[in-house]
Design an enzyme around this catalytic site. Structure first.
Site, PDB file in Angstrom:
ATOM      1  N   THR A 414       0.888  -1.218   0.157  1.00  0.00           N
ATOM      2  CA  THR A 414       0.050  -0.062   0.158  1.00  0.00           C
ATOM      3  C   THR A 414       0.751   1.180   0.002  1.00  0.00           C
ATOM      4  O   THR A 414       2.262   1.205   0.254  1.00  0.00           O
ATOM      5  CB  THR A 414      -0.798  -0.013   1.095  1.00  0.00           C
ATOM      6  OG1 THR A 414      -0.022  -0.314   2.400  1.00  0.00           O
ATOM      7  CG2 THR A 414      -2.018  -0.996   1.064  1.00  0.00           C
ATOM      8  N   ASP A 454      -7.498 -10.913  -0.241  1.00  0.00           N
ATOM      9  CA  ASP A 454      -7.582 -10.354   1.071  1.00  0.00           C
ATOM     10  C   ASP A 454      -8.867 -11.096   1.748  1.00  0.00           C
ATOM     11  O   ASP A 454      -9.389 -10.622   2.924  1.00  0.00           O
ATOM     12  CB  ASP A 454      -7.754  -8.831   1.201  1.00  0.00           C
ATOM     13  CG  ASP A 454      -6.630  -8.052   1.273  1.00  0.00           C
ATOM     14  OD1 ASP A 454      -5.794  -8.707   1.376  1.00  0.00           O
ATOM     15  OD2 ASP A 454      -6.571  -6.671   1.319  1.00  0.00           O
TER      16      ASP A 454
END
Length: 594
Positions: A414, A454
């Protein structure tokens, strides 16, 4: 301020004194540089690439922090032109997709928390599963969970990207400059070239899958398979063309037309792990404006992202669980602080694993998880003298208890942006393509995410459905934790956030304790040696001289592991002299201000 006025009713007084910073100054004052070991999937989403000591930056009118100097420059140029924080984030994200392709971009998603001077709102650009996705998506033929990279590399893991759609939705509400003017710097840089940074080079050198297929191989690597050298120019005319289409058509450029067709072709034709996304999946995508989750800590109000992110809820839980303890009188690297923080993490992660998922698919008991009486009762489980060991989830008001625990690995690669403009409006945005370099599929100059990993690989636990199981059209749970902090008068006090997988929750919570309890400046707060617990071993950041703390925690019953913790924190704080900003020394972030 409608959101904040509701929070203020339950705030409590903060301590008025704080400790001397002798121990932490001794650690933070040194400039550490370590070699980069091979990445461990159980530890960090991106490998460590060094430590660069940084000083806090001050400014009077505006401030921006991103993970890359060129992105900070692009966003700051927009603020100087009179753009809003949303405008600046768009320009910065366009540049990050070029210069930090391993972490975020056009092919990924984002969560954004925004303050317009009177109201906090959030924008959900999380990716979605295709209509053909089934709960057993990541189980092998024997019914066991696939190995992580068998699931990640290829089209099976790709979700419908949403970052650009979320920024577009936010721009319609809060943009000042024309949408099509915000991509110029990234387009120019893509055509002229940008130097491969030390961090990008390090990650390319340790990467095993990106070089296996074109066009990524030719773009990032030399003919012998070694990465193109650090400092050499990468030119990306295809990315420039993609940005021109987005500038002209908005997010629709990704959901119909040639770019969409190429995305679908690359996903479905992957030789070993094809996906099943369709044009209908792309065209059905919608970014969402959602209400923030807000709570109190000491005399402050904190607002973050709600489900499908678990970050806002977990950070608020951790802070509230620790509120009864006098943290301000404790040293930040003391065994007392490390123990309390780890125990609060155990409880928050236990609840997270059971209850958090996409609220459009599962009943997430947000109000119950943040209920003051519930958290007071949970806090009593923290014994200052010894560890509780593995925590069980609680039963918050309104919870559906017939849910199983998930086994999502969640190693998102990220990036983070924080900004304040001259009107005092603010933004905290976390943006991702999940694992470093995502699915490793490159299309039209950008990498596609692997966000669907995820989800929990196993859809059930002891016969009970998992809240974060795969379902058609669903958004996977995230740990991204962009936050805004307000003082007791309702004035914006701070903006913060970080990349770093599920450890994002610990990174952000620790930074907030540093800012609010220990009165560290933003640079000291984001530079703190990390510790935390994700309801397992208590994890301490290696190469930060924490071996003594490790032994003290073991004496309290903790299992302790020293691991890499590759946060990328950024923080901005309002002071009597203006704004002060800090960027994580573990990455290449830069603060700019005026």
């Amino acid at each position: 301020m409608r959101v904040l006025s509701r929070i203020r009713r339950c705030v409590v007084n903060r301590p008025v004194r704080f400790f001397q910073l002798s121990l932490i100054s001794a650690v933070l004052g040194s400039s550490l540089l370590w070699s980069t070991p091979a990445r461990s999937d159980a530890v960090a989403p991106e490998a460590a690439s060094g430590w660069t000591s940084k000083a806090p930056v001050t400014g009077q009118k505006m401030m921006l922090v991103t993970a890359n100097p060129l992105a900070t420059e692009a966003g700051m140029a927009v603020l100087r032109r009179g753009g809003s924080v949303i405008d600046a984030a768009i320009a910065a994200q366009a540049m990050l997709g070029l210069t930090e392709p391993q972490s975020s971009g056009v092919g990924g998603g984002a969560f954004l928390v925004h303050f317009d001077g009177g109201k906090v709102t959030t924008f959900d650009g999380r990716e979605t599963a295709p209509a053909a996705a089934k709960p057993e998506r990541f189980l092998d033929q024997t019914g066991k969970a696939m190995s992580f990279y068998d699931a990640v590399v290829g089209g099976r893991s790709v979700g419908v990207p949403g970052a650009i759609a979320a920024l577009e939705l936010a721009h319609k509400r809060y943009g000042k400059l024309p949408w099509n003017s915000l991509f110029d710097d990234a387009i120019r840089r893509a055509e002229e070239g940008f130097p491969i940074s030390p961090r990008l080079y390090t990650l390319l050198k340790g990467e095993n899958y990106l070089k296996l297929a074109e066009p990524a191989r030719s773009y990032f690597y030399q003919a012998d398979g070694s990465p193109k050298s650090q400092g050499s120019l990468l030119r990306n005319s295809e990315y420039a063309a993609t940005l021109r289409e987005i500038a002209k058509r908005g997010s629709a450029a990704l959901y119909s037309g040639p770019i969409a067709e190429d995305m679908l072709k690359a996903i479905s034709s992957h030789p070993s792990n094809p996906g099943d996304m369709t044009l209908a999946d792309l065209q059905a995508y919608r970014a969402k404006e959602r209400a923030p989750v807000c709570g109190s800590y000491r005399s402050f109000s904190i607002c973050g992202m709600g489900a499908p992110s678990s970050g806002g809820i977990a950070v608020l839980q951790m802070l509230k669980l620790m509120e009864r303890f006098p943290l301000a009188s404790q040293q930040p690297l003391s065994v007392e602080s490390g123990h309390l923080f780890a125990e609060a993490g155990r409880l928050a992660f236990a609840d997270r694993g059971k209850y958090l998922g996409d609220p459009d698919f599962v009943p997430v008991p947000t109000a119950g998880l943040l209920d003051p009486a519930y958290l007071t009762q949970r806090s009593q489980l923290i014994d200052p003298t010894k560890s509780m060991g593995k925590a069980n989830p609680g039963t918050p008001p309104g919870a559906v208890v017939a849910l199983g625990k998930d086994n999502a690995i969640e190693l998102p690669s990220t990036s983070h942006i924080v900004a304040v403009d001259k009107e005092g409006h603010a933004l905290s945005m976390t943006t991702t393509i999940e694992d470093a370099f995502g699915s490793r599929i490159m299309v039209r100059g950008f990498l596609l995410n692997n966000q669907l990993t995820d989800f929990s690989f196993s859809p059930t636990d002891n016969g009970q459905p998992v809240a974060n199981r795969v379902e058609p059209g669903k958004r996977p749970r995230s740990s991204m934790s962009p936050v805004l902090v307000f003082d007791s008068s309702g004035q914006l006090y701070a903006a913060a956030g970080s990349p770093g997988g599920s450890n994002i929750i610990n990174y952000v919570a620790q930074t907030l304790v540093g800012l609010l309890d220990w009165k560290l400046d933003p640079q000291q707060a984001v530079s703190m040696p990390h510790y935390g617990n994700r309801n397992g071993a208590t994890e301490l950041e290696k190469d930060q001289k924490l071996e003594g703390l490790a032994e003290q925690l073991k004496a309290k019953g903790h299992e302790v592991k020293l691991i890499e913790m590759t946060s990328g924190l950024s923080a901005i704080v309002r002071t009597s002299k203006g704004w002060v900003g800090g960027a994580d020394p573990r990455r290449e972030g830069v603060v700019a201000a005026e």
